[in-house]
Design an enzyme around this catalytic site. Structure first.
Site, PDB file in Angstrom:
ATOM      1  N   LYS A  35       0.843  -1.206   0.000  1.00  0.00           N
ATOM      2  CA  LYS A  35       0.000   0.000   0.000  1.00  0.00           C
ATOM      3  C   LYS A  35       0.878   1.255   0.000  1.00  0.00           C
ATOM      4  O   LYS A  35       2.078   1.180   0.280  1.00  0.00           O
ATOM      5  CB  LYS A  35      -0.905  -0.031   1.234  1.00  0.00           C
ATOM      6  CG  LYS A  35      -0.154  -0.037   2.566  1.00  0.00           C
ATOM      7  CD  LYS A  35      -1.074  -0.436   3.713  1.00  0.00           C
ATOM      8  CE  LYS A  35      -0.319  -0.444   5.034  1.00  0.00           C
ATOM      9  NZ  LYS A  35      -1.115  -1.018   6.131  1.00  0.00           N
ATOM     10  N   ARG A 130     -10.809  -0.467  14.057  1.00  0.00           N
ATOM     11  CA  ARG A 130     -10.478   0.356  12.901  1.00  0.00           C
ATOM     12  C   ARG A 130     -11.296  -0.123  11.698  1.00  0.00           C
ATOM     13  O   ARG A 130     -12.142   0.592  11.205  1.00  0.00           O
ATOM     14  CB  ARG A 130      -8.969   0.288  12.629  1.00  0.00           C
ATOM     15  CG  ARG A 130      -8.505   1.286  11.593  1.00  0.00           C
ATOM     16  CD  ARG A 130      -7.001   1.277  11.406  1.00  0.00           C
ATOM     17  NE  ARG A 130      -6.509   0.040  10.794  1.00  0.00           N
ATOM     18  CZ  ARG A 130      -5.269  -0.115  10.328  1.00  0.00           C
ATOM     19  NH1 ARG A 130      -4.392   0.880  10.411  1.00  0.00           N
ATOM     20  NH2 ARG A 130      -4.889  -1.247   9.782  1.00  0.00           N
ATOM     21  N   TYR A 244      16.456  30.063   9.337  1.00  0.00           N
ATOM     22  CA  TYR A 244      15.249  30.796   9.761  1.00  0.00           C
ATOM     23  C   TYR A 244      15.197  30.923  11.277  1.00  0.00           C
ATOM     24  O   TYR A 244      15.522  29.968  12.003  1.00  0.00           O
ATOM     25  CB  TYR A 244      13.995  30.060   9.306  1.00  0.00           C
ATOM     26  CG  TYR A 244      13.661  30.230   7.844  1.00  0.00           C
ATOM     27  CD1 TYR A 244      13.421  31.500   7.298  1.00  0.00           C
ATOM     28  CD2 TYR A 244      13.563  29.120   7.013  1.00  0.00           C
ATOM     29  CE1 TYR A 244      13.095  31.643   5.964  1.00  0.00           C
ATOM     30  CE2 TYR A 244      13.228  29.264   5.668  1.00  0.00           C
ATOM     31  CZ  TYR A 244      13.000  30.531   5.159  1.00  0.00           C
ATOM     32  OH  TYR A 244      12.668  30.665   3.839  1.00  0.00           O
ATOM     33  N   MET A 292      12.367  24.356   3.733  1.00  0.00           N
ATOM     34  CA  MET A 292      11.618  23.547   2.767  1.00  0.00           C
ATOM     35  C   MET A 292      12.552  22.724   1.876  1.00  0.00           C
ATOM     36  O   MET A 292      12.296  21.554   1.604  1.00  0.00           O
ATOM     37  CB  MET A 292      10.739  24.455   1.900  1.00  0.00           C
ATOM     38  CG  MET A 292       9.822  23.686   0.971  1.00  0.00           C
ATOM     39  SD  MET A 292       8.871  24.764  -0.112  1.00  0.00           S
ATOM     40  CE  MET A 292       7.776  25.553   1.046  1.00  0.00           C
TER      41      MET A 292
HETATM   42  C1  LIG Z   1      -0.419  -1.959   6.829  1.00  0.00           C
HETATM   43  C2  LIG Z   1      -1.057  -3.246   7.156  1.00  0.00           C
HETATM   44  C3  LIG Z   1      -0.288  -4.435   7.166  1.00  0.00           C
HETATM   45  C4  LIG Z   1       1.215  -4.420   7.097  1.00  0.00           C
HETATM   46  O1  LIG Z   1       1.692  -3.985   8.361  1.00  0.00           O
HETATM   47  P1  LIG Z   1       3.235  -3.857   8.708  1.00  0.00           P
HETATM   48  O2  LIG Z   1       3.250  -3.452  10.140  1.00  0.00           O
HETATM   49  O3  LIG Z   1       3.774  -2.793   7.809  1.00  0.00           O
HETATM   50  O4  LIG Z   1       3.871  -5.178   8.455  1.00  0.00           O
HETATM   51  C5  LIG Z   1      -0.965  -5.635   7.312  1.00  0.00           C
HETATM   52  N1  LIG Z   1      -2.318  -5.678   7.479  1.00  0.00           N
HETATM   53  C6  LIG Z   1      -3.063  -4.549   7.511  1.00  0.00           C
HETATM   54  C7  LIG Z   1      -4.529  -4.668   7.714  1.00  0.00           C
HETATM   55  C8  LIG Z   1      -2.466  -3.301   7.365  1.00  0.00           C
HETATM   56  O5  LIG Z   1      -3.214  -2.199   7.417  1.00  0.00           O
END
Ligand SMILES: *Cc1c(COP(=O)(O)O)cnc(C)c1O
Length: 357
Positions: A35, A130, A244, A292
């Site tokens: 992802k 979640r 800055y 930046m």
């Molecule tokens: C992001 C995610 C993973 C991978 O998690 P890592 O901690 O990066 O190995 C696996 N399952 C779900 C549902 C996730 O959201």
């Protein structure tokens, strides 16, 4: 060339996948989570390297990422979508052969109406609150859902990076309670869950961060290295300031390098006056605020003016830099900007790689 150079080691990613694959027993499949553009490292190149190493199942967060991944991998590998089947996703799910992980009765209804017989999985909530169906909801709907032959039933751990946290056992018990005897392949573990041990592995594991060299997988091979070019070097006298807001004021004569790279490139402002860059083994402290596009660095103690300073690599991992900024390695990776020159390292011939346990 004045942008930083980001080296991404595809062989290290493949080795990390194989090592995580070896941690579970024969018969447990190891997927790969790609992802968010493969945690910022480049979806197509990373996914193809993982496929060459032996990965056959991939997970993304949203259907749009699944569509891009299908384009990169072609037909064959299974691509699953954590966010399930949202309104507007139906064409993508069907045309690109994605497997949504359905999270609610609403999503199940949408999927069965729009794409009856199209493969799907189910996500259950074992306590993280979640995504996924609640235990009571699942208990009521399970007979109907199981009759439609889900590919996978999964849940996600909230505290897998803390092995002693009782939440892990609580979630494991809840997941077992909901799924024991269901006759469908199950998955609970991401990287942290793999490290918790085989009780957490079930039929399929879903590592993400461990593939990319981050904690909690301490044995991971380092994947990214980032060097920033020095644009200019100047001497400053005691009493002069850098950057800055006069964020640093010298109390003696110093030599200051201005390197190319700043918070627009994912180098958080929170590392101002705190993190180090490196010339070979020698640490060089950041002076003042990160801008930046630039950072001031103390090179008074170097005998030469180097062309580059390193901010990620052998001497400073993504988690080292993250802890300086009070964050996690995941955020360092996902923040890596699009301005760097990216170099993908591949020493081995992908054609001759194996990859099954
Ligand atoms: C992001 C995610 C993973 C991978 O998690 P890592 O901690 O990066 O190995 C696996 N399952 C779900 C549902 C996730 O959201």
């Amino acid at each position: 060339m004045s942008t930083g150079r980001l080296n991404i080691d595809l062989d290290a990613i493949a080795e990390n996948w194989r090592a995580l694959d070896q941690m579970s027993e024969q018969g447990v499949q190891t997927a790969a989570v790609v992802k968010a553009d493969a945690y910022g490292l480049g979806l197509g190149k990373v996914a193809r390297a993982l496929a060459a190493a032996g990965a056959r199942r991939f997970f993304v967060a949203v259907a749009e990422e699944g569509a891009a991944l299908r384009e990169a991998l072609g037909p064959g590998p299974e691509i699953s979508v954590f966010s399930g089947h949202m309104a507007g996703d139906t064409d993508m799910i069907y045309d690109l052969d994605l497997v949504p992980m359905l999270n609610s009765v609403e999503q199940l209804t949408r999927h069965f109406q729009a794409l009856p017989r199209h493969p799907f999985g189910v996500q259950l909530d074992s306590g993280m609150n979640r995504l996924g169906m609640e235990p009571a909801e699942w208990a009521a709907a399970a007979p109907i859902i199981l009759a439609q032959n889900p590919r996978l039933i999964m849940s996600h751990l909230a505290c897998a990076d803390e092995p002693d946290n009782e939440m892990n056992l609580t979630q494991l018990a809840s997941f077992l309670d909901m799924t024991e005897g269901c006759g469908v392949p199950r998955s609970l573990a991401a990287t942290g869950g793999i490290l918790l041990g085989t009780d957490y592995h079930f039929d399929l594991t879903r590592p993400g961060i461990g593939l990319y060299g981050g904690l909690p997988y301490e044995g991971a091979h380092s994947v990214v290295a980032l060097e920033l070019p020095i644009i200019q070097v100047r001497e400053i006298a005691a009493g002069e300031s850098v950057g800055y807001g006069q964020g640093f004021i010298a109390d003696h004569k110093m030599r200051v390098a201005t390197v190319s790279g700043g918070y627009a490139d994912g180098l958080f402002r929170a590392i101002s006056n705190r993190a180090m860059l490196f010339h070979q083994d020698v640490p060089c402290p950041i002076l003042g605020r990160v801008s930046m596009d630039m950072i001031g660095v103390d090179i008074s103690h170097l005998t030469t003016n180097p062309q580059f300073l390193s901010i990620l690599g052998e001497h400073q991992s993504i988690d080292d830099l993250a802890s300086t900024a009070d964050t996690i390695g995941y955020e360092v990776l996902c923040g890596l900007g699009q301005r760097y020159q990216r170099h993908y390292i591949r020493r081995t011939n992908p054609g001759i790689e194996g990859g099954q346990k």
